[in-house]
Design an enzyme around this catalytic site. Structure first.
Site, PDB file in Angstrom:
ATOM      1  N   HIS A 194      35.648  -7.349 -72.497  1.00 60.15           N
ATOM      2  CA  HIS A 194      35.921  -8.615 -72.187  1.00 60.15           C
ATOM      3  C   HIS A 194      35.066  -9.600 -72.958  1.00 60.15           C
ATOM      4  O   HIS A 194      33.846  -9.697 -72.870  1.00 60.15           O
ATOM      5  CB  HIS A 194      35.651  -8.685 -70.835  1.00 60.15           C
ATOM      6  CG  HIS A 194      36.053  -9.765 -69.913  1.00 60.15           C
ATOM      7  ND1 HIS A 194      36.483 -11.106 -70.678  1.00 60.15           N
ATOM      8  CD2 HIS A 194      36.445 -10.026 -68.730  1.00 60.15           C
ATOM      9  CE1 HIS A 194      36.959 -11.972 -69.638  1.00 60.15           C
ATOM     10  NE2 HIS A 194      36.868 -11.412 -68.750  1.00 60.15           N
ATOM     11  N   HIS A 197      35.829 -15.989 -71.293  1.00 60.82           N
ATOM     12  CA  HIS A 197      35.827 -16.522 -69.994  1.00 60.82           C
ATOM     13  C   HIS A 197      34.257 -16.944 -69.934  1.00 60.82           C
ATOM     14  O   HIS A 197      33.766 -16.910 -68.699  1.00 60.82           O
ATOM     15  CB  HIS A 197      36.479 -15.819 -69.061  1.00 60.82           C
ATOM     16  CG  HIS A 197      37.792 -15.804 -69.114  1.00 60.82           C
ATOM     17  ND1 HIS A 197      38.620 -15.100 -68.304  1.00 60.82           N
ATOM     18  CD2 HIS A 197      38.729 -16.650 -69.774  1.00 60.82           C
ATOM     19  CE1 HIS A 197      40.024 -15.310 -68.612  1.00 60.82           C
ATOM     20  NE2 HIS A 197      39.993 -16.196 -69.631  1.00 60.82           N
ATOM     21  N   TYR A 199      31.737 -14.822 -70.008  1.00 65.94           N
ATOM     22  CA  TYR A 199      30.652 -13.959 -69.807  1.00 65.94           C
ATOM     23  C   TYR A 199      30.079 -13.552 -70.854  1.00 65.94           C
ATOM     24  O   TYR A 199      29.987 -14.141 -71.872  1.00 65.94           O
ATOM     25  CB  TYR A 199      31.671 -12.844 -69.142  1.00 65.94           C
ATOM     26  CG  TYR A 199      32.546 -13.112 -68.012  1.00 65.94           C
ATOM     27  CD1 TYR A 199      31.884 -13.526 -66.768  1.00 65.94           C
ATOM     28  CD2 TYR A 199      33.999 -13.258 -67.975  1.00 65.94           C
ATOM     29  CE1 TYR A 199      32.745 -14.102 -65.583  1.00 65.94           C
ATOM     30  CE2 TYR A 199      34.617 -13.723 -67.023  1.00 65.94           C
ATOM     31  CZ  TYR A 199      33.979 -13.927 -65.756  1.00 65.94           C
ATOM     32  OH  TYR A 199      34.742 -14.515 -64.687  1.00 65.94           O
TER      33      TYR A 199
END
Ligand code: 8OZ
Length: 392
Positions: A194, A197, A199
């Site tokens: 990931h 977004h 993070y």
């Protein structure tokens, strides 16, 4: 050859790893052999049980959706520190690996292919998820203007992070590497990192959240270092041909911002390409919102990458068919449509009706309702009166 020459040589090789063909045709994506190019996007559902083991309903939920060419299981922590929301699963303990094994076995029994998205939420977290109530870790001590969800409290402002010590970074990379190994042990066919977004990996990329003055901050090269090192470590652990990376170049999700995203992401993709990844997964525009919130040249990214190109954000059937048939993308991922339609592939193939989403409260947290009780087309035809309310 130095790094730049290697990259130049790599970029001039034929694009022989790229999948070709139409939406419903099979595709070889690295070591993954997909029945079609329709992907279930990673979807946070906040239903993990005690010790952050996937919920007892997860095997049924994912296996209902096994006709997707690829399932990307929901964002899953690489360590206890990586948690930022209530009831999101992990992939670092024996109990979590055993829980995921039930999911991967159930999906494989239905002929599906499933990878897991691994994350560290970074500054999108709260002291209540951290050991001894410490501050979460980010690139710099800059609070994100965003909220997290804490069971029993609802939506709460995230905490101000502390800047990761330089000496902590190898441990974070090791956590990603070890969780990717545990994912394979749990039966996943691969891993998606990931990198989107806001993070941790995305927060390091961007100058809005990364004010570091060491080797992981400042220049684009330095800000891209953590993501590249994590990807290289995971590739060494599980094989690059089982690894994908998700990015969201211009999404403002979780207060992500950068003063100049185009050269940043051109560089990110240039650094990822030589690793030989299976795919890159790009969220185009603002996540769940406008696809044209900021001008951005996605083709410039794609031409720097020889693996499969997966696109996301607001695609419908016609857009997905066009994206794959035109060759602009190899794979298209769908989020909300897969929540509501376990047999989305069949519905897209037949241009069938789509279920609407159930009540918003069923999206995050809860049990089987709004999770495993969306009907398939066959169930819909045979459905007793009580199921009629969810079909369109
Ligand atoms: C919705 C709610 C919580 C987390 C993301 C993993 O934005 C998420 C997420 C989405 O990628």
């Amino acid at each position: 050859m130095d790094g730049a020459q290697c990259l130049e040589a790599a970029l001039t090789e034929p694009h022989n790893r790229r999948a070709v063909g139409a939406l419903f045709e099979r595709a070889d994506v690295g070591a993954l052999h997909l029945d079609n190019r329709i992907v279930m996007a990673p979807l946070t559902r906040n239903r993990a049980g005690p010790r952050l083991v996937p919920s007892q309903f997860a095997a049924e939920y994912y296996s209902q959706r096994a006709s997707a060419g690829l399932i990307i299981a929901e964002a899953t922590q690489v360590s206890a520190q990586a948690q930022g929301y209530s009831d999101t699963p992990g992939c670092y303990s024996d109990a979590q690996v055993a829980g995921w094994r039930k999911v991967t076995d159930a999906v494989h029994a239905q002929g599906g292919t499933i990878v897991v998205q691994l994350w560290h939420t970074g500054r999108v977290s709260h002291t209540s998820f951290q050991k001894d109530g410490q501050a979460p870790v980010g690139p710099s001590a800059i609070r994100a203007n965003t909220k997290t969800f804490i069971a029993g409290q609802g939506f709460v402002e995230v905490s101000t992070p502390r800047a990761a010590e330089l000496s902590e970074i190898p441990g974070i990379i090791a956590d990603f590497r070890s969780a990717s190994g545990r994912a394979i042990e749990a039966g996943f066919d691969g891993v998606e990192l990931h990198g989107a977004h806001g993070y941790l990996l995305d927060a390091f990329l961007r100058d809005g959240s990364n004010h570091r003055q060491d080797a992981y901050g400042g220049s684009i090269e330095n800000r891209a270092r953590l993501l590249t090192e994590v990807a290289a470590a995971c590739a060494a652990e599980i094989g690059a041909d089982r690894l994908g990376v998700r990015i969201s170049p211009v999404s403002p999700a979780n207060d992500a911002h950068d003063s100049d995203p185009q050269p940043l992401f051109n560089h990110v993709v240039e650094r990822l390409d030589p690793l030989g990844l299976a795919y890159i997964h790009v969220i185009e525009g603002a996540t769940g919102g406008a696809r044209d919130n900021e001008p951005f040249d996605y083709a410039a990214l794609r031409k720097r990458f020889r693996g499969a190109w997966m696109v996301n954000n607001g695609y419908d059937r016609a857009m997905a068919v066009e994206a794959v048939e035109s060759g602009r993308a190899d794979l298209v991922s769908f989020g909300r449509l897969f929540i509501a339609n376990p047999d989305l592939v069949e519905r897209l193939q037949t241009n069938g009706p789509l279920n609407p989403l159930m009540e918003a409260e069923t999206l995050y947290g809860g049990g089987a309702h709004g999770y495993t009780d969306y009907p398939k087309l066959t169930q819909r035809l045979a459905a007793p009166a009580g199921l009629g309310g969810v079909s369109s």
